[in-house]
Write an enzyme that holds these catalytic residues in place. Sequence first.
Site, PDB file in Angstrom:
ATOM      1  N   ARG A  47      54.991  -7.065  41.619  1.00 16.60           N
ATOM      2  CA  ARG A  47      55.459  -7.873  40.473  1.00 16.60           C
ATOM      3  C   ARG A  47      54.293  -8.024  39.507  1.00 16.60           C
ATOM      4  O   ARG A  47      53.165  -8.292  39.933  1.00 16.60           O
ATOM      5  CB  ARG A  47      55.981  -9.236  40.930  1.00 16.60           C
ATOM      6  N   CYS A 115      63.612 -23.829  36.643  1.00 18.48           N
ATOM      7  CA  CYS A 115      63.377 -22.834  37.684  1.00 18.48           C
ATOM      8  C   CYS A 115      63.114 -23.500  39.028  1.00 18.48           C
ATOM      9  O   CYS A 115      63.603 -24.613  39.284  1.00 18.48           O
ATOM     10  CB  CYS A 115      62.234 -21.890  37.291  1.00 18.48           C
ATOM     11  N   ASP A 184      53.277 -19.277  36.379  1.00 20.89           N
ATOM     12  CA  ASP A 184      52.958 -17.996  37.022  1.00 20.89           C
ATOM     13  C   ASP A 184      51.556 -17.558  36.651  1.00 20.89           C
ATOM     14  O   ASP A 184      50.848 -16.956  37.448  1.00 20.89           O
ATOM     15  CB  ASP A 184      53.980 -16.929  36.623  1.00 20.89           C
TER      16      ASP A 184
HETATM   17  C1  RUB Z   1      59.430 -18.499  39.613  1.00 18.64           C
HETATM   18  C2  RUB Z   1      58.781 -19.325  38.538  1.00 18.64           C
HETATM   19  C3  RUB Z   1      58.063 -20.570  38.980  1.00 18.64           C
HETATM   20  C4  RUB Z   1      56.555 -20.267  39.090  1.00 18.64           C
HETATM   21  C5  RUB Z   1      55.802 -21.395  39.777  1.00 18.64           C
HETATM   22  O1  RUB Z   1      59.908 -17.265  39.119  1.00 18.64           O
HETATM   23  O2  RUB Z   1      58.751 -18.992  37.377  1.00 18.64           O
HETATM   24  O3  RUB Z   1      58.225 -21.582  38.042  1.00 18.64           O
HETATM   25  O4  RUB Z   1      56.378 -19.077  39.840  1.00 18.64           O
HETATM   26  O5  RUB Z   1      56.288 -21.549  41.090  1.00 18.64           O
HETATM   27  P1  RUB Z   1      60.520 -16.192  40.156  1.00 18.64           P
HETATM   28  P2  RUB Z   1      55.349 -22.188  42.258  1.00 18.64           P
HETATM   29  O6  RUB Z   1      61.653 -16.863  40.882  1.00 18.64           O
HETATM   30  O7  RUB Z   1      60.984 -15.063  39.268  1.00 18.64           O
HETATM   31  O8  RUB Z   1      59.411 -15.760  41.092  1.00 18.64           O
HETATM   32  O9  RUB Z   1      54.908 -23.520  41.748  1.00 18.64           O
HETATM   33  O10 RUB Z   1      56.267 -22.263  43.449  1.00 18.64           O
HETATM   34  O11 RUB Z   1      54.210 -21.261  42.472  1.00 18.64           O
END
Ligand code: RUB
Length: 305
Positions: A47, A115, A184
């Site tokens: 990814r 999300c 991310d």
């Molecule tokens: C997940 C997403 C989350 C961040 C942070 O996207 O955008 O908001 O990754 O998550 P996908 P965390 O489902 O496409 O991976 O705080 O759990 O790291």
Amino acid sequence: MKIRGAGRIARAVAQGLRIAAYNYRGDNAEDFRQYINGIAEYLRSTRPTAVSLPNAIIFILHRLSMALSDNVDELKEVVIKSANEFIEYSKKATDNIGVIGAKRIEDGDNILTHCNSSAALSVIIHAFKEGKKIKVYNTETRPKFQGYITARKLLKAGIKTTLITDSAVRAFMKKIDKIIVGADTVAANGAVVNKIGTSQIALAAKEANVDFYVAAETYKFSPATVLGEYITIEERSPKEVIRNIEVPSNIIIRNPAFDVTPPEYIDAIITELGIIPPQASILVLKEHYGWAIRDYLLKELSIDE
Ligand code: RUB
């Protein structure tokens, strides 16, 4: 997409390298280094957007490159130990973000999240466990609907949760006191890359004067952006958008998975080391990723140390 969320992705990659090291059967140190580098490259290609993934890899590979031993068992141990260290750190960091971020949540707050972010959920759940009576609005998060995972987790924790469509965010903004999302990638200038739709939410929050927080572990900060690298935004299959809908065969569909929220729209970034204004991201990078920036620089400029 079986493993989602930047934190989880990073831990899975560390685990992948640990398994690879454990399973190596040869006795040549140079072969082992090449084998681990090859697997790291393969994992890196899975990814493109979440920097937590390459950051987990460079953490482990840096340790391996510092180990001067010619003994394969010793080198395997270096990989296994540093992978374990990364995974432990990551889990603790998400917890610490909860403790620190919960201080910004007040009794009676209505919080909006987007999300499915473990770091953002850690803040919300910590605040709730401290006895703050909070309510959450969470978006569906098209096209992959990660919002349903978030809703399930919040409800499991006993938190009153209302699920809304992504396009309803502005209509609900007057009810919202605070927004908390994950990340991310955080760039050197404090811009935050997160699930598509995040920047629209930030824009609506700015207009309504609602605080916009990002919860992000320090391994979500991108050392390469210090050297001017752009962040690649993952573009996913149009099939995720249309699912069972009949569409004309010549229709063009775009499906970017992430977007960029500029630092001016972010009130603060909650990290495991404290709350910082987005403009201080460069300091986090210099302090915690000075070695990585140096490594990138040496590689890019092909100069000897
Ligand atoms: C997940 C997403 C989350 C961040 C942070 O996207 O955008 O908001 O990754 O998550 P996908 P965390 O489902 O496409 O991976 O705080 O759990 O790291």
